[in-house]
Design a protein around this motif. Sequence first.
Motif, PDB file in Angstrom:
ATOM      1  N   SER A 165       1.074  -0.993  -0.078  1.00 39.39           N
ATOM      2  CA  SER A 165       0.181  -0.028   0.067  1.00 39.39           C
ATOM      3  C   SER A 165       0.640   1.485   0.332  1.00 39.39           C
ATOM      4  CB  SER A 165      -0.795  -0.613   0.949  1.00 39.39           C
ATOM      5  OG  SER A 165      -1.735  -1.218   1.753  1.00 39.39           O
ATOM      6  N   ALA A 166       1.769   1.394   0.595  1.00 37.72           N
ATOM      7  CA  ALA A 166       2.626   2.409   0.756  1.00 37.72           C
ATOM      8  C   ALA A 166       3.506   2.993  -0.601  1.00 37.72           C
ATOM      9  CB  ALA A 166       4.268   2.085   1.473  1.00 37.72           C
ATOM     10  N   ARG A 167       3.678   1.847  -1.297  1.00 37.48           N
ATOM     11  CA  ARG A 167       4.534   1.991  -3.183  1.00 37.48           C
ATOM     12  C   ARG A 167       3.616   2.181  -3.365  1.00 37.48           C
ATOM     13  NH1 ARG A 167       6.513  -3.394  -1.743  1.00 37.48           N
ATOM     14  NH2 ARG A 167       5.071  -3.929  -2.527  1.00 37.48           N
ATOM     15  N   GLU A 168       2.007   2.002  -3.349  1.00 39.26           N
ATOM     16  CA  GLU A 168       1.757   2.654  -4.063  1.00 39.26           C
ATOM     17  C   GLU A 168       0.507   3.329  -4.376  1.00 39.26           C
ATOM     18  OE1 GLU A 168      -2.405  -0.098  -3.975  1.00 39.26           O
ATOM     19  OE2 GLU A 168      -1.454  -1.687  -4.454  1.00 39.26           O
ATOM     20  N   LEU A 169       0.819   4.291  -2.556  1.00 34.88           N
ATOM     21  CA  LEU A 169       0.853   5.461  -2.667  1.00 34.88           C
ATOM     22  C   LEU A 169       1.615   6.807  -2.117  1.00 34.88           C
ATOM     23  CD1 LEU A 169      -0.711   7.697  -0.758  1.00 34.88           C
ATOM     24  CD2 LEU A 169       0.535   7.356   1.769  1.00 34.88           C
ATOM     25  N   LEU A 170       3.415   6.078  -2.848  1.00 37.70           N
ATOM     26  CA  LEU A 170       4.107   6.875  -3.152  1.00 37.70           C
ATOM     27  C   LEU A 170       4.533   7.330  -4.334  1.00 37.70           C
ATOM     28  CD1 LEU A 170       7.439   8.265  -2.521  1.00 37.70           C
ATOM     29  CD2 LEU A 170       8.038   6.007  -2.995  1.00 37.70           C
ATOM     30  N   ALA A 171       4.062   6.146  -5.829  1.00 31.75           N
ATOM     31  CA  ALA A 171       3.558   6.389  -6.486  1.00 31.75           C
ATOM     32  C   ALA A 171       2.601   7.122  -7.322  1.00 31.75           C
ATOM     33  CB  ALA A 171       3.545   4.849  -7.473  1.00 31.75           C
ATOM     34  N   ALA A 172       1.841   7.143  -6.082  1.00 31.87           N
ATOM     35  CA  ALA A 172       0.544   7.816  -6.683  1.00 31.87           C
ATOM     36  C   ALA A 172       0.838   9.834  -6.194  1.00 31.87           C
ATOM     37  CB  ALA A 172      -0.938   8.225  -5.610  1.00 31.87           C
ATOM     38  N   ALA A 173       1.477   9.886  -4.898  1.00 33.72           N
ATOM     39  CA  ALA A 173       2.234  11.051  -5.166  1.00 33.72           C
ATOM     40  C   ALA A 173       3.333  11.837  -5.890  1.00 33.72           C
ATOM     41  CB  ALA A 173       3.361  11.039  -2.876  1.00 33.72           C
ATOM     42  N   VAL A 174       4.208  11.226  -6.807  1.00 30.78           N
ATOM     43  CA  VAL A 174       4.445  10.868  -7.948  1.00 30.78           C
ATOM     44  C   VAL A 174       3.862  11.858  -8.492  1.00 30.78           C
ATOM     45  CG1 VAL A 174       6.206  10.337  -9.169  1.00 30.78           C
ATOM     46  CG2 VAL A 174       6.888   9.813  -7.147  1.00 30.78           C
ATOM     47  N   ALA A 175       2.644  11.373  -9.156  1.00 26.03           N
ATOM     48  CA  ALA A 175       2.301  11.048 -10.143  1.00 26.03           C
ATOM     49  C   ALA A 175       0.878  12.356  -9.394  1.00 26.03           C
ATOM     50  CB  ALA A 175       0.950  10.392 -10.316  1.00 26.03           C
ATOM     51  N   LEU A 176       0.807  12.979  -8.847  1.00 27.25           N
ATOM     52  CA  LEU A 176      -0.005  14.265  -8.229  1.00 27.25           C
ATOM     53  C   LEU A 176       1.420  15.324  -8.713  1.00 27.25           C
ATOM     54  CD1 LEU A 176      -1.827  12.850  -4.555  1.00 27.25           C
ATOM     55  CD2 LEU A 176      -2.658  13.375  -6.702  1.00 27.25           C
ATOM     56  N   THR A 177       2.260  15.485  -8.443  1.00 29.44           N
ATOM     57  CA  THR A 177       3.177  16.416  -8.833  1.00 29.44           C
ATOM     58  C   THR A 177       3.304  16.370 -10.166  1.00 29.44           C
ATOM     59  OG1 THR A 177       5.361  15.477  -7.779  1.00 29.44           O
ATOM     60  CG2 THR A 177       4.432  15.805  -6.201  1.00 29.44           C
ATOM     61  N   ASP A 178       3.038  15.864 -10.966  1.00 28.98           N
ATOM     62  CA  ASP A 178       3.157  15.220 -12.852  1.00 28.98           C
ATOM     63  C   ASP A 178       4.738  15.141 -12.665  1.00 28.98           C
ATOM     64  OD1 ASP A 178       3.222  15.784 -15.133  1.00 28.98           O
ATOM     65  OD2 ASP A 178       2.891  17.425 -14.963  1.00 28.98           O
ATOM     66  N   SER A 179       5.443  14.431 -11.727  1.00 28.18           N
ATOM     67  CA  SER A 179       6.644  14.253 -12.136  1.00 28.18           C
ATOM     68  C   SER A 179       6.750  12.450 -12.599  1.00 28.18           C
ATOM     69  CB  SER A 179       7.478  13.876 -10.489  1.00 28.18           C
ATOM     70  OG  SER A 179       7.289  15.732  -9.492  1.00 28.18           O
ATOM     71  N   SER A 180       8.147  12.335 -13.411  1.00 32.94           N
ATOM     72  CA  SER A 180       8.731  11.057 -13.755  1.00 32.94           C
ATOM     73  C   SER A 180       9.170   9.860 -12.926  1.00 32.94           C
ATOM     74  CB  SER A 180       9.323  11.341 -14.758  1.00 32.94           C
ATOM     75  OG  SER A 180      10.521  12.440 -14.350  1.00 32.94           O
ATOM     76  N   SER A 181       9.351  10.239 -11.923  1.00 28.59           N
ATOM     77  CA  SER A 181      10.153   9.552 -10.747  1.00 28.59           C
ATOM     78  C   SER A 181      10.127  10.627  -8.823  1.00 28.59           C
ATOM     79  CB  SER A 181      11.705   9.541 -11.111  1.00 28.59           C
ATOM     80  OG  SER A 181      11.928  10.531 -10.714  1.00 28.59           O
ATOM     81  N   VAL A 182      10.274   9.400  -7.862  1.00 28.21           N
ATOM     82  CA  VAL A 182      10.596  10.338  -7.169  1.00 28.21           C
ATOM     83  C   VAL A 182      11.533  11.120  -6.791  1.00 28.21           C
ATOM     84  CG1 VAL A 182      10.887   8.924  -4.591  1.00 28.21           C
ATOM     85  CG2 VAL A 182       9.801   7.580  -5.745  1.00 28.21           C
TER      86      VAL A 182
END
Length: 495
Positions: A165-182
Amino acid sequence: MDVAHVLQEMRIGDEAGSCSVLAAFSRIRERFEAEDAPERRARILEETAGLLARAPLDRLFPELSDELRGQYLGLVNSFTRHAALPPCDTDSGALCAKSYADIPARAQAVSTVLLALSVQIQKALEDQNSPAVRSLARTLAPTFCIFSITHLLEQPWTSAASRRSARELLAAAVALTDSSSVQEMLSGRPEQEQKGALGPVLDALQPELTKERWKRNQAVKHVFSWVLVQVGRPWLTEYLEKVFPPSLLISDDYHTENKVLGVHCLHHIVLNVPAADLRQFNRAQVLYHALFSHLHTSEAVLIQVVLPCLLDLLSVLEKPPVHSGLPRKPTRFDDVLRHILTYMEMEHKLDLRRVYAKNLVLFIERMGIVIVRHLKRLERVIVGYLEVPDAPEEKARLSILDALQKTLQIAWPRMERRMGSLAQSLLRFLVDVSSESLPPQLKEQLMTQASHCLLLLDHCSKGKLQSLLRELDSSCVSEPVLKCIQKVTAAPLCQ
């Protein structure tokens, strides 16, 4: 079930289910924080996730004001505190595993709510591309980031499900900021004058990274370390004031695990911050003394991270030895190598011998010709390490042979006088290895490297070693050793 029914189930709004988002979130937060029973809190989280999933976007994100943005942030913070680790009041900085028994389930429940919110924000961004919604996404991203990283790594307070779940949330945070990576999310996009999330993340962690508080929450140091190493040049320089003191603090602890983590952070800083910034305010000098004090340890795992960090730091503090001008004055390179060789001579633990031998090669390469200042002690170390096997992998002896090769190549004008003792040691080494029970491939590797050292030694002596080896009685040595000697004697003489 529609939004009205969800609100009625949650006892929010009137009979028609009418209620503003601001009021709804305010009441949800009040109810959540007033509840003490874990099962009731879990129910509120489940209902909130359902509400977020069903609510129309125009109701979730009306004209976003600072007040509504603050309400979202307050609700998210309230939920994430539900899955916070219990504080540790002992100096050990660690609690028993059963203290974290409830955390994975709580973290998973909170992640579900935050993921539901992130999905709706992403939809709003795609449909509206509103600056206000984008501002909300940037406001929430640091909290999402800290929470997800807390539960991302394999730790006593995580489970396979909570880490997923944490991995999914981190990926969601990356997408929210319109970023390509952490890395891009944390560093930002300087070309677009867009700041990353690293600054807000460090600001949020800062109160917990003080001398008095950093051990109360076992996750803080891991979150800090994980975030730090994601950001490199040139972005890390801007945050040096925020990352250097906590890294130094963690490395100064008496627990080896914390020392290793702190040095790991410091090494990343040394590699990713310009030398001029490290030297400013005497930071590099302070770091040098902190790292040098760790050299007195007998923990191989700590020495393994300290020596490479110290080597890179010396390149910040000192000019390269080969470019230091004439006459070449002793530097801190010499101080550190002298210390290492002293400890290598007396060390009997095989794990430490392997670490020292591996890093000795790096010091010889970096120091170059000035290694001649230490040849007497270096010779004793090399001879001593060749005599002691460290099966099954023979890492120490392989590394010390590599160190000898580098020394012969760099300091060749001074090696002729040491030909006798080194040749004797190498021949003894060949005889010992030929009779040891080692895997054939490893035995071949050891004997090949020793033969190469003999060849280099012969070049240093201008062919004198060949003359001595030809006088050997071939009937006194085994066939594998004889083949190695013949390789040396058959080589063309160095002019």
